[in-house]
Design a protein around this motif. Structure first.
Motif, PDB file in Angstrom:
ATOM      1  N   UNK A  91       0.825  -1.208   0.000  1.00  0.00           N
ATOM      2  CA  UNK A  91       0.000   0.000   0.000  1.00  0.00           C
ATOM      3  C   UNK A  91       0.858   1.256   0.000  1.00  0.00           C
ATOM      4  N   UNK A  92       0.313   2.274  -0.608  1.00  0.00           N
ATOM      5  CA  UNK A  92       0.825   3.635  -0.486  1.00  0.00           C
ATOM      6  C   UNK A  92      -0.386   4.497  -0.139  1.00  0.00           C
ATOM      7  N   UNK A  93      -0.167   5.753   0.096  1.00  0.00           N
ATOM      8  CA  UNK A  93      -1.293   6.620   0.436  1.00  0.00           C
ATOM      9  C   UNK A  93      -2.238   6.823  -0.743  1.00  0.00           C
ATOM     10  N   UNK A  94      -1.784   6.484  -1.961  1.00  0.00           N
ATOM     11  CA  UNK A  94      -2.592   6.736  -3.148  1.00  0.00           C
ATOM     12  C   UNK A  94      -3.104   5.502  -3.863  1.00  0.00           C
ATOM     13  N   UNK A  95      -2.437   4.348  -3.678  1.00  0.00           N
ATOM     14  CA  UNK A  95      -2.838   3.167  -4.431  1.00  0.00           C
ATOM     15  C   UNK A  95      -2.293   1.901  -3.775  1.00  0.00           C
ATOM     16  N   UNK A  96      -2.397   0.775  -4.485  1.00  0.00           N
ATOM     17  CA  UNK A  96      -1.931  -0.496  -3.943  1.00  0.00           C
ATOM     18  C   UNK A  96      -1.495  -1.442  -5.057  1.00  0.00           C
TER      19      UNK A  96
END
Length: 150
Positions: free
Chosen positions: A136-141
């Motif tokens: 995960x990142x803060x914007x996508x996965x």
């Protein structure tokens, strides 16, 4: 002379805070991402790497999230025994691995692939399904399962 031996008592327990009917159910990688994103602190997801395990029952309802480790900016230690212990203690039928990449890069690294394969072997031995590994990142996965890496 008597040989007296003292040992520590080991107590294994799992206590659910939710009724079975209230547990969220995950059905696909996007639902896992949305659920897990809430388990990361928004002010540290891009600062430090964390490794977590989502514990599921046979109906893919969430039993809980176990925080395996917290590391530095580019890695964290993953102890397979702790992952298996959390799955066994919670009586999980399946698990989903999750960690963040503070850099925002969604590419699975070679160490990510190696640890996933090692955990899969442990799960196979224990009869626990490894359903996915989500980066995960803060914007996508990124989903290992969606990309045929499991």
């Amino acid at each position: 002379m008597k040989n007296i031996c003292s040992v520590s008592e080991v107590k294994l327990s799992y206590k659910s805070k939710l009724k079975a009917s209230e547990r969220p159910k995950v059905t696909h990688s996007e639902s896992v991402y949305k659920l897990l994103l809430n388990c990361f602190e928004s002010d540290t997801i891009e600062f430090r790497e964390y490794f977590k395990v989502l514990l599921l029952n046979r109906s893919n309802q969430v039993l809980g999230v176990f925080n395996v480790s917290e590391g530095g900016i580019s890695e964290t230690v993953v102890d397979i025994r702790l992952i298996m212990q959390s799955a066994i203690l919670s009586n999980a039928s399946g698990i989903i691995l999750c960690h963040n990449h503070p850099s925002g890069n969604l590419t699975a690294s070679r160490p990510d692939e190696i640890i996933t394969n090692n955990i899969k072997k442990a799960c196979d031995i224990m009869g626990i399904s490894l359903l996915d590994h989500i980066i995960v990142t803060s914007e996508s996965y990124y989903s290992f399962a969606d990309n045929g890496k499991l």
